[in-house]
Design a protein around this motif. Sequence first.
Motif, mmCIF file in Angstrom:
data_model
loop_
_atom_site.group_PDB
_atom_site.id
_atom_site.type_symbol
_atom_site.label_atom_id
_atom_site.label_comp_id
_atom_site.label_asym_id
_atom_site.label_seq_id
_atom_site.Cartn_x
_atom_site.Cartn_y
_atom_site.Cartn_z
ATOM 1 N N THR A 38 -7.324 -6.574 3.725
ATOM 2 C CA THR A 38 -6.357 -5.638 3.149
ATOM 3 C C THR A 38 -6.370 -5.762 1.634
ATOM 4 O O THR A 38 -6.326 -6.873 1.093
ATOM 5 C CB THR A 38 -4.946 -5.927 3.683
ATOM 6 N N ILE A 39 -6.432 -4.627 0.946
ATOM 7 C CA ILE A 39 -6.406 -4.627 -0.517
ATOM 8 C C ILE A 39 -5.252 -3.776 -1.019
ATOM 9 O O ILE A 39 -4.864 -2.796 -0.392
ATOM 10 C CB ILE A 39 -7.735 -4.127 -1.133
ATOM 11 N N TYR A 40 -4.711 -4.185 -2.135
ATOM 12 C CA TYR A 40 -3.615 -3.466 -2.788
ATOM 13 C C TYR A 40 -4.206 -2.585 -3.878
ATOM 14 O O TYR A 40 -4.950 -3.050 -4.734
ATOM 15 C CB TYR A 40 -2.629 -4.455 -3.399
ATOM 16 N N MET A 41 -3.859 -1.319 -3.858
ATOM 17 C CA MET A 41 -4.366 -0.400 -4.862
ATOM 18 C C MET A 41 -3.269 0.577 -5.253
ATOM 19 O O MET A 41 -2.898 1.471 -4.501
ATOM 20 C CB MET A 41 -5.589 0.347 -4.321
ATOM 21 N N GLY A 42 -2.699 0.365 -6.408
ATOM 22 C CA GLY A 42 -1.651 1.237 -6.916
ATOM 23 C C GLY A 42 -1.922 1.575 -8.361
ATOM 24 O O GLY A 42 -2.904 1.117 -8.943
ATOM 25 N N VAL A 43 -1.047 2.358 -8.962
ATOM 26 C CA VAL A 43 -1.208 2.747 -10.359
ATOM 27 C C VAL A 43 -0.147 2.064 -11.209
ATOM 28 O O VAL A 43 1.038 2.093 -10.879
ATOM 29 C CB VAL A 43 -1.094 4.282 -10.522
ATOM 30 N N ASP A 44 -0.572 1.448 -12.281
ATOM 31 C CA ASP A 44 0.340 0.838 -13.240
ATOM 32 C C ASP A 44 0.811 1.943 -14.178
ATOM 33 O O ASP A 44 0.070 2.387 -15.048
ATOM 34 C CB ASP A 44 -0.392 -0.258 -14.017
ATOM 35 N N GLN A 86 4.055 -0.862 0.893
ATOM 36 C CA GLN A 86 3.643 -1.771 1.968
ATOM 37 C C GLN A 86 3.403 -3.202 1.469
ATOM 38 O O GLN A 86 2.944 -4.058 2.231
ATOM 39 C CB GLN A 86 2.360 -1.266 2.642
ATOM 40 N N ALA A 87 3.718 -3.457 0.201
ATOM 41 C CA ALA A 87 3.379 -4.753 -0.395
ATOM 42 C C ALA A 87 3.982 -5.922 0.374
ATOM 43 O O ALA A 87 3.341 -6.965 0.548
ATOM 44 C CB ALA A 87 3.834 -4.793 -1.852
ATOM 45 N N GLU A 88 5.214 -5.765 0.852
ATOM 46 C CA GLU A 88 5.875 -6.869 1.547
ATOM 47 C C GLU A 88 5.203 -7.187 2.892
ATOM 48 O O GLU A 88 5.439 -8.252 3.459
ATOM 49 C CB GLU A 88 7.351 -6.535 1.769
ATOM 50 N N MET A 89 4.400 -6.257 3.385
ATOM 51 C CA MET A 89 3.749 -6.459 4.682
ATOM 52 C C MET A 89 2.279 -6.835 4.543
ATOM 53 O O MET A 89 1.516 -6.810 5.496
ATOM 54 C CB MET A 89 3.899 -5.189 5.528
ATOM 55 N N PRO A 98 4.661 0.501 8.967
ATOM 56 C CA PRO A 98 3.353 0.574 9.625
ATOM 57 C C PRO A 98 3.480 0.283 11.123
ATOM 58 O O PRO A 98 4.311 -0.523 11.529
ATOM 59 C CB PRO A 98 2.534 -0.508 8.914
ATOM 60 N N ASP A 99 2.638 0.943 11.890
ATOM 61 C CA ASP A 99 2.563 0.683 13.330
ATOM 62 C C ASP A 99 1.499 -0.394 13.541
ATOM 63 O O ASP A 99 0.313 -0.103 13.703
ATOM 64 C CB ASP A 99 2.197 1.972 14.075
ATOM 65 N N PHE A 100 1.928 -1.638 13.541
ATOM 66 C CA PHE A 100 0.990 -2.755 13.604
ATOM 67 C C PHE A 100 0.176 -2.744 14.902
ATOM 68 O O PHE A 100 -1.000 -3.088 14.906
ATOM 69 C CB PHE A 100 1.735 -4.077 13.454
ATOM 70 N N GLU A 101 0.802 -2.343 15.987
ATOM 71 C CA GLU A 101 0.101 -2.307 17.265
ATOM 72 C C GLU A 101 -1.038 -1.300 17.235
ATOM 73 O O GLU A 101 -2.162 -1.585 17.681
ATOM 74 C CB GLU A 101 1.080 -1.963 18.389
#
Length: 312
Positions: A135-141, A122-125, A103-106
């Motif tokens: 920020t929310i995490y949204m993925g598929v199990d 992006q989970a580690e960030m 990701p471009d944090f700036e």
Amino acid sequence: MKKQAFLLPIAALTLTLAACGSDNADSGASAEEKEEMTLTHELGETTFDKNPENVVVFDFGTLDTLDALDVEVTGIPKGGTVPSYLSAYESDDYENVGSLKEPDFEAINAMGPDLIIISGRQAEMYDELSEIAPTIYMGVDTSNYMESFEENVTTLGEIFEKEEKAAEKLEAVHTSIDELNEKVTAEDRNALIILANDGKISAYGAGSRFGLIHDIFGFTPVDESIDVSTHGQSISYEYIVENDPEYIFVVDRGAVVGGESSAKQVVENELVEKTKAYQDGNIVYLNPDFWYLSGGGLVSVQEMVNEIASEL
């Protein structure tokens, strides 16, 4: 990853009201109210204003769903391959927020987003992104694909006040899946799913990244013991001949990451030509836009169903 993390259960959504705007009783106007939403997800609990307008999306499956629900976003990761059917988001109308893994944090910080939506890459960030905006995490199990997919779509409908439209589209997807499953189970066919990547091949079984072909669509795994992993189980062409599948479903990773060889060149060799799948014309090359880049979206899941159905 823990199964419950992906489900984003609606019961975990806590709605509160936060009054915004003028508190001046002399103004004669009622204060504008902004509804808040608290979402519990894999990486924590996030509170944000409902129906956010300035949204950064890192997950292409989520972008797919938001596009289907007519929800506008402001920034996506353009530093890589964007699914061709979502190419409109590559225009200058949308901010470039880096790549899926970088990701471009700036740039994100300069945007001042109301909400950032991420998934596994992006989970580690998460912590760093959360310092910029909710920020929310949204993925598929993948071990519980359809329930997870449905919960994600329903949650996005809640966030952006598109509940009715989300429900209608989900119903259409479920109807087409039921029709496909009925056809597949009536034929009682087995299948092998492979990922082709520049000369290398990996197998995916039930409960895996592409396992809904078995778990939801109804094809019997030609091998019940395939390891469940993100990158699949490395296999040989002799393995394919030994298991002799009636269908071979191929996801061509090279086609979307600039690979030098096509999946057909890799897969259809003298050994594979001995299989039932080859001899019956049942080697199916799946669209990697839907299967590799943007799985778990309203459009991508429907197109997955359509692709398999068209082969029966």
